[in-house]
Design a protein around this motif. Structure first.
Motif, PDB file in Angstrom:
ATOM      1  N   LEU A 288       0.659  -0.685   0.086  1.00 21.50           N
ATOM      2  CA  LEU A 288      -0.560  -0.266   0.308  1.00 21.50           C
ATOM      3  C   LEU A 288       0.931   1.309   0.037  1.00 21.50           C
ATOM      4  N   LEU A 289       0.715   2.139  -1.130  1.00 23.18           N
ATOM      5  CA  LEU A 289       1.367   3.231  -1.443  1.00 23.18           C
ATOM      6  C   LEU A 289       0.821   4.390  -0.101  1.00 23.18           C
ATOM      7  N   ILE A 290       1.029   5.544   0.940  1.00 16.65           N
ATOM      8  CA  ILE A 290       0.423   6.653   0.995  1.00 16.65           C
ATOM      9  C   ILE A 290       0.846   7.874   0.816  1.00 16.65           C
ATOM     10  N   HIS A 291      -0.036   8.463  -0.180  1.00 18.81           N
ATOM     11  CA  HIS A 291       1.535  10.220   0.089  1.00 18.81           C
ATOM     12  C   HIS A 291       0.458  11.020   0.513  1.00 18.81           C
ATOM     13  N   ASP A 292       0.426  12.528   1.091  1.00 18.37           N
ATOM     14  CA  ASP A 292      -0.107  13.320   1.656  1.00 18.37           C
ATOM     15  C   ASP A 292       0.507  15.011   1.173  1.00 18.37           C
ATOM     16  N   GLU A 293      -1.418  15.080   0.391  1.00 13.61           N
ATOM     17  CA  GLU A 293      -0.441  16.677  -0.549  1.00 13.61           C
ATOM     18  C   GLU A 293      -2.118  17.056   0.099  1.00 13.61           C
ATOM     19  N   ASN A 294      -2.118  18.884   0.618  1.00 13.34           N
ATOM     20  CA  ASN A 294      -2.736  19.547   0.518  1.00 13.34           C
ATOM     21  C   ASN A 294      -3.706  18.607   1.035  1.00 13.34           C
ATOM     22  N   ARG A 295      -3.641  18.003   1.931  1.00 16.31           N
ATOM     23  CA  ARG A 295      -4.557  17.855   3.025  1.00 16.31           C
ATOM     24  C   ARG A 295      -5.862  16.414   2.649  1.00 16.31           C
ATOM     25  N   VAL A 296      -5.237  15.145   1.417  1.00  9.88           N
ATOM     26  CA  VAL A 296      -5.798  14.701   0.841  1.00  9.88           C
ATOM     27  C   VAL A 296      -4.631  14.092   1.173  1.00  9.88           C
ATOM     28  N   ARG A 297      -5.089  12.135   1.477  1.00 10.21           N
ATOM     29  CA  ARG A 297      -4.514  11.662   1.920  1.00 10.21           C
ATOM     30  C   ARG A 297      -4.974  10.436   0.824  1.00 10.21           C
ATOM     31  N   THR A 298      -3.521  10.199  -0.191  1.00 10.33           N
ATOM     32  CA  THR A 298      -3.608   9.035  -1.366  1.00 10.33           C
ATOM     33  C   THR A 298      -3.286   7.073  -0.649  1.00 10.33           C
ATOM     34  N   LEU A 299      -3.929   6.611  -1.208  1.00 13.04           N
ATOM     35  CA  LEU A 299      -3.847   5.547  -0.759  1.00 13.04           C
ATOM     36  C   LEU A 299      -3.805   4.741  -1.582  1.00 13.04           C
ATOM     37  N   THR A 300      -3.349   3.993  -2.373  1.00 11.95           N
ATOM     38  CA  THR A 300      -2.693   3.540  -4.041  1.00 11.95           C
ATOM     39  C   THR A 300      -2.752   1.812  -2.878  1.00 11.95           C
ATOM     40  N   LEU A 301      -3.822   1.402  -3.612  1.00 12.29           N
ATOM     41  CA  LEU A 301      -3.675  -0.154  -3.809  1.00 12.29           C
ATOM     42  C   LEU A 301      -2.107  -0.819  -4.968  1.00 12.29           C
ATOM     43  N   ASP A 302      -1.139  -1.369  -4.162  1.00 12.73           N
ATOM     44  CA  ASP A 302      -0.091  -1.719  -4.711  1.00 12.73           C
ATOM     45  C   ASP A 302       0.133  -3.005  -5.058  1.00 12.73           C
ATOM     46  N   ARG A 303      -0.332  -3.762  -5.495  1.00  9.58           N
ATOM     47  CA  ARG A 303       0.234  -5.688  -5.744  1.00  9.58           C
ATOM     48  C   ARG A 303      -0.175  -5.858  -7.073  1.00  9.58           C
ATOM     49  N   PRO A 304       0.522  -4.717  -8.046  1.00  8.50           N
ATOM     50  CA  PRO A 304      -0.367  -5.602  -9.241  1.00  8.50           C
ATOM     51  C   PRO A 304       0.222  -6.433  -9.689  1.00  8.50           C
ATOM     52  N   ASP A 305       1.194  -6.974 -10.280  1.00 11.76           N
ATOM     53  CA  ASP A 305       1.292  -7.654 -10.553  1.00 11.76           C
ATOM     54  C   ASP A 305       0.468  -9.633 -10.008  1.00 11.76           C
ATOM     55  N   ALA A 306      -0.561  -9.058  -8.170  1.00  9.34           N
ATOM     56  CA  ALA A 306      -1.813 -10.080  -8.370  1.00  9.34           C
ATOM     57  C   ALA A 306      -3.192  -9.095  -8.335  1.00  9.34           C
ATOM     58  N   LEU A 307      -3.020  -7.965  -9.097  1.00  7.21           N
ATOM     59  CA  LEU A 307      -4.006  -7.664 -10.137  1.00  7.21           C
ATOM     60  C   LEU A 307      -4.964  -6.963  -8.202  1.00  7.21           C
ATOM     61  N   ASN A 308      -4.512  -6.526  -7.478  1.00  7.65           N
ATOM     62  CA  ASN A 308      -4.127  -5.544  -6.120  1.00  7.65           C
ATOM     63  C   ASN A 308      -5.591  -6.383  -5.636  1.00  7.65           C
ATOM     64  N   ALA A 309      -4.907  -7.418  -5.696  1.00 11.99           N
ATOM     65  CA  ALA A 309      -6.360  -8.331  -4.937  1.00 11.99           C
ATOM     66  C   ALA A 309      -5.706  -8.447  -3.070  1.00 11.99           C
ATOM     67  N   PHE A 310      -7.137  -8.511  -2.356  1.00  9.25           N
ATOM     68  CA  PHE A 310      -6.278  -8.475  -1.199  1.00  9.25           C
ATOM     69  C   PHE A 310      -5.542  -9.183  -0.232  1.00  9.25           C
ATOM     70  N   ASN A 311      -4.633  -9.711   0.290  1.00 11.01           N
ATOM     71  CA  ASN A 311      -4.716 -11.262   0.562  1.00 11.01           C
ATOM     72  C   ASN A 311      -4.685  -9.974   2.383  1.00 11.01           C
ATOM     73  N   GLU A 312      -4.452 -10.706   3.437  1.00  3.39           N
ATOM     74  CA  GLU A 312      -4.062 -10.392   4.754  1.00  3.39           C
ATOM     75  C   GLU A 312      -3.985  -9.005   5.310  1.00  3.39           C
ATOM     76  N   ALA A 313      -2.774  -9.027   4.733  1.00  2.00           N
ATOM     77  CA  ALA A 313      -1.352  -8.509   4.491  1.00  2.00           C
ATOM     78  C   ALA A 313      -2.013  -7.433   3.928  1.00  2.00           C
ATOM     79  N   LEU A 314      -2.314  -6.906   3.293  1.00  2.04           N
ATOM     80  CA  LEU A 314      -3.155  -5.864   1.919  1.00  2.04           C
ATOM     81  C   LEU A 314      -4.850  -5.239   3.202  1.00  2.04           C
ATOM     82  N   TYR A 315      -5.254  -6.559   3.451  1.00  2.00           N
ATOM     83  CA  TYR A 315      -6.216  -5.211   4.371  1.00  2.00           C
ATOM     84  C   TYR A 315      -5.959  -5.277   5.660  1.00  2.00           C
ATOM     85  N   ASP A 316      -4.917  -5.698   6.503  1.00  2.00           N
ATOM     86  CA  ASP A 316      -4.576  -5.005   7.503  1.00  2.00           C
ATOM     87  C   ASP A 316      -3.667  -3.726   7.292  1.00  2.00           C
TER      88      ASP A 316
END
Length: 261
Positions: A3-31
Motif C-alpha cells: 500500500l502506497l501512502i501519499h499526503d498532499e493538500n490535506r488529501v491522503r492518497t492510498l494506492t493499492l500496490d500489488r499490481p502483479d496480483a491485480l491488487n487482490a487483497f491478501n491478509e497483509a493488504l487488508y491489514d
C-alpha cells in the motif's frame, strides 16, 4: 509494502500496490488498508482520503489462492484486521472517502464503492461482484447499500449475475459519480478531493455523520446477515468447486453438486 501512502493538500492518497496480483487483497493488504484508514481518521492534518490502484486493476478482490488456504487450512494465520476489520474501518471512517477506479474491480474492489462518498471510474475499467460464481454470499453490506444506491433491479443484477459491468453502465446505475478517460481519472478525482479538503474538517465530518448515522443500524444488520450466509456457504460444495476450479485454471461446474447447492 503493498500500500502506497501519499499526503498532499490535506488529501491522503492510498494506492493499492500489488499490481502483479491485480491488487487482490491478501491478509497483509487488508491489514495495511484498515490501518491506513484508522490513521487517516485520527490525523488532524488529513481531510479526505483518495483510494485508487496501481497498474491495470483497481482491486481483484480477495486473493482467491489465499481464500482457498483459509477455507481448507484451519491453522492458516489470519491478519490483525482482515476483511472484516477493513469493513469496520470503512463503516467508521468519518471523513470523505473518494474512490478512483482505475481498472478491474472485483468483489471488495466493487462493493467498497458502497462506502465511497464520491466515486470516479476510468472508461476502460469494469466491475464485477462474483459471489454466485464463487458459491458464496454478498459482502461489505452490499446487500443493503447497493439497493439503496442503485435501485433494486440494478443491485440484483450486480449481486446475482456475477457478470462484468462497464463504466458507462456503472455510471447509469449510479454506482459511480463520474466517468473519465484513463489519463484524466486521477487528476479529476484529486481535483474534487482537494476542493473538499479545503473545507473545514469539522464541517466535513459533521456532514458525513449526519448522512451516515440514519443507516448505521441497517448496515450492521446487513453485515450480520451476510456474514452468517458467508460462513454457511464458505467451504461448502459450491465454494470448494469454485476455488478448486480457480486453482486448477478451469471453469467451475456447478451442475453436479448435491441437491440444493
Amino acid at each position: 509494502m503493498s500500500l502506497l501512502i501519499h499526503d498532499e493538500n490535506r488529501v491522503r492518497t492510498l494506492t493499492l500496490d500489488r499490481p502483479d496480483a491485480l491488487n487482490a487483497f491478501n491478509e497483509a493488504l487488508y491489514d495495511a488498508t484498515a490501518e491506513a484508514l484508522l490513521d487517516a481518521a485520527a490525523d488532524p492534518t488529513v481531510a479526505v482520503v483518495l483510494l485508487t490502484g496501481n497498474g491495470r486493476a483497481f482491486s481483484a478482490g480477495t486473493d482467491l489462492l489465499e481464500m482457498h488456504q483459509l477455507a481448507t487450512n484451519p491453522d492458516f494465520a489470519r491478519g490483525k484486521h482482515g476483511f472484516l476489520g477493513l469493513i469496520d474501518a470503512l463503516v467508521a471512517f468519518p471523513k470523505p472517502l473518494v474512490c478512483a477506479v482505475n481498472g478491474l474491480g472485483l468483489g471488495i474492489g466493487a462493493t467498497i464503492l458502497g462506502f465511497a462518498d464520491l466515486a470516479f471510474m476510468s472508461t476502460t475499467a469494469k466491475l464485477k461482484c462474483p459471489f454466485t460464481s464463487l458459491g458464496v454470499a454478498p459482502e461489505a453490506a452490499s446487500s443493503y447499500l447497493f439497493p439503496q444506491l442503485l435501485g433494486r433491479q440494478n443491485a440484483a443484477w450486480m449481486l446475482l449475475s456475477a457478470e462484468w459491468v462497464g463504466a458507462a453502465e456503472a455510471h447509469e446505475m449510479g454506482l459511480v459519480w463520474k466517468v473519465c478517460e484513463p489519463d484524466d481519472l486521477l487528476p479529476t478525482a484529486r481535483k474534487h478531493a482537494e476542493l473538499l479538503a479545503a473545507r473545514p474538517i469539522s464541517s466535513l465530518i459533521a456532514v458525513k455523520r449526519t448522512m451516515v448515522e440514519p443507516v448505521r443500524a441497517e448496515i450492521a444488520a446487513a453485515r450480520e446477515r451476510e456474514n452468517a450466509a458467508f460462513a454457511e456457504l464458505m467451504g461448502g460444495p459450491a465454494n470448494l468447486e469454485a476455488l478448486t476450479a480457480f486453482a486448477e485454471g478451469r471453469e467451475p461446474d456447478f451442475t453436479n453438486l448435491p441437491e440444493g447447492w
